[in-house]
Write a protein that holds these residues in place. Structure first.
Motif, mmCIF file in Angstrom:
data_model
loop_
_atom_site.group_PDB
_atom_site.id
_atom_site.type_symbol
_atom_site.label_atom_id
_atom_site.label_comp_id
_atom_site.label_asym_id
_atom_site.label_seq_id
_atom_site.Cartn_x
_atom_site.Cartn_y
_atom_site.Cartn_z
ATOM 1 N N PRO A 255 -1.598 -11.433 15.183
ATOM 2 C CA PRO A 255 -1.142 -10.135 15.627
ATOM 3 C C PRO A 255 -1.913 -9.941 14.479
ATOM 4 O O PRO A 255 -2.313 -9.275 13.407
ATOM 5 C CB PRO A 255 0.074 -8.829 16.093
ATOM 6 N N SER A 256 -3.130 -8.502 14.972
ATOM 7 C CA SER A 256 -3.515 -6.850 14.186
ATOM 8 C C SER A 256 -2.436 -6.326 13.225
ATOM 9 O O SER A 256 -1.098 -5.892 13.901
ATOM 10 C CB SER A 256 -3.924 -6.285 15.094
ATOM 11 N N GLY A 257 -2.632 -6.349 11.989
ATOM 12 C CA GLY A 257 -2.204 -5.583 11.077
ATOM 13 C C GLY A 257 -0.589 -6.572 10.023
ATOM 14 O O GLY A 257 -0.319 -6.060 9.693
ATOM 15 N N CYS A 258 -1.180 -7.995 10.460
ATOM 16 C CA CYS A 258 -0.115 -9.420 9.744
ATOM 17 C C CYS A 258 0.011 -9.310 8.273
ATOM 18 O O CYS A 258 0.783 -9.914 8.044
ATOM 19 C CB CYS A 258 -0.542 -10.196 10.901
ATOM 20 N N GLY A 259 -1.957 -8.610 7.934
ATOM 21 C CA GLY A 259 -2.486 -8.808 6.532
ATOM 22 C C GLY A 259 -3.053 -9.861 6.326
ATOM 23 O O GLY A 259 -3.415 -10.532 5.372
ATOM 24 N N LYS A 260 -3.690 -10.248 7.404
ATOM 25 C CA LYS A 260 -4.799 -11.533 7.950
ATOM 26 C C LYS A 260 -5.891 -10.929 6.376
ATOM 27 O O LYS A 260 -6.140 -11.317 5.462
ATOM 28 C CB LYS A 260 -5.685 -11.967 8.987
ATOM 29 N N SER A 261 -6.359 -9.712 6.243
ATOM 30 C CA SER A 261 -7.722 -9.481 5.877
ATOM 31 C C SER A 261 -7.529 -8.537 4.388
ATOM 32 O O SER A 261 -7.384 -9.408 3.430
ATOM 33 C CB SER A 261 -7.981 -7.762 6.326
ATOM 34 N N THR A 262 -5.699 -8.376 4.138
ATOM 35 C CA THR A 262 -5.244 -8.203 2.183
ATOM 36 C C THR A 262 -4.916 -9.802 2.382
ATOM 37 O O THR A 262 -5.611 -9.630 0.901
ATOM 38 C CB THR A 262 -3.472 -7.497 3.149
ATOM 39 N N TYR B 52 0.457 -1.640 -0.053
ATOM 40 C CA TYR B 52 0.117 0.199 0.246
ATOM 41 C C TYR B 52 0.654 1.551 -0.251
ATOM 42 O O TYR B 52 2.159 1.292 1.084
ATOM 43 C CB TYR B 52 -1.020 0.142 1.230
ATOM 44 N N VAL C 125 3.825 0.766 3.063
ATOM 45 C CA VAL C 125 3.149 -0.603 3.652
ATOM 46 C C VAL C 125 3.351 -1.830 3.240
ATOM 47 O O VAL C 125 2.821 -2.116 1.716
ATOM 48 C CB VAL C 125 1.993 -0.279 4.156
ATOM 49 N N ALA D 165 2.350 -5.096 3.322
ATOM 50 C CA ALA D 165 1.272 -5.996 3.839
ATOM 51 C C ALA D 165 1.419 -7.445 3.633
ATOM 52 O O ALA D 165 0.849 -7.787 5.257
ATOM 53 C CB ALA D 165 -0.473 -5.442 3.377
#
Ligand SMILES: Nc1ncnc2c1ncn2[C@@H]1O[C@H](COP(=O)(O)OP(=O)(O)O)[C@@H](O)[C@H]1O
Ligand SMILES: [Mg+2]
Length: 228
Positions: free
Chosen positions: A45-52, A18, A25, A27
């Motif tokens: 953890p939050s921000g590790c790229g799961k949603s991406t 991104y 970033v 991701a």
């Protein structure tokens, strides 16, 4: 079960960067992964790229590099109209915030993706009713979302995601708003119904109850897979 060839998903050297005001970033960082049929969980953890990663598999976002192959389709090479078709027919999605339409009944909400994909209203509703029965909401067809509990809303979202008989069903933090007991019930149901319907399930979560239910756990850190 009408599972297709293994693996159902092949990710090769996948990257998502991104670019924004604050700089780039990364991701997803040159990630290579084969996903077999069954239920796979992306955790970390939050921000590790799961949603991406979920968004790249569902083609809600384009990769910056590498390849995404789902059910034999090179998703990264599809043009926009082929992408629409792919999202409607190959992929089912249980949205993080459910996105049920408040003015529509449970039956109408569940049938909607079928109608959008070109099914006759009558057929889409028959299919929706069959799935709602499977998720234990056979007696809630005429209810509206505000008349349902959190667990019932989530079961409706699961039924809706399966209406078009997707090969792959994606869920991003599906139990985020549920207590532990409801979350376990909903995930057991999700795994069972997806398997019965021949869909592979991919779930992004940091909920340990959900992780326990998976056939395979993929742990992420900073856009890469943590080797165990
Ligand atoms: N649209 C975006 N624009 C810029 N950065 C983003 C965007 N979406 C996600 N990111 C960043 O990418 C990284 C991975 O995010 P995400 O996939 O949402 O993680 P997770 O779902 O594991 O919490 C994070 O550092 C996040 O801040
Ligand atoms: Mg996320």
């Amino acid at each position: 079960m009408n599972y297709q060839s293994n693996p159902i998903i092949r990710l090769r050297d996948l990257r998502k960067v991104y670019s924004g005001g604050g700089g780039d970033v990364v991701a997803v960082d040159r990630l290579t992964l084969d996903i077999d049929p069954g239920m796979t969980v992306f955790t970390g953890p939050s921000g590790c790229g799961k949603s991406t990663l979920i968004n790249l598999v569902g083609a809600f976002d384009r990769p910056s590099g590498g390849t995404v192959e789902v059910s034999g389709i090179r998703v990264d090479q599809l043009d926009n109209s082929a992408l629409d078709q792919y999202r409607r027919t190959v992929i089912g999605i249980v949205f993080q915030f459910f996105h049920l339409m408040p003015a529509l009944t449970v039956l109408e909400n569940t049938a909607l993706p079928g109608e959008l994909a070109g099914m006759l209203t009558r057929d889409a509703r028959a299919r929706a009713a069959e799935l709602l029965e499977k998720v234990g909401l056979g007696d809630r067809l005429a209810h509206r979302p505000h008349e349902l509990s959190g667990g019932e809303i989530q079961r409706t979202a699961i039924a809706r995601a399966l209406v078009n008989r997707p090969r792959v069903v994606l869920a991003d933090e599906p139990t985020g708003n549920l207590d532990s007991a409801s979350s376990e019930r909903v995930m057991n149901l999700f795994a069972d119904v997806a398997a019965e319907e021949g869909a592979s399930a991919i779930v992004a979560t940091h909920d340990p109850d959900v992780v326990l239910r998976a056939d395979r756990i993929v742990e992420l850190w900073d856009g890469r897979i943590v080797e165990r």
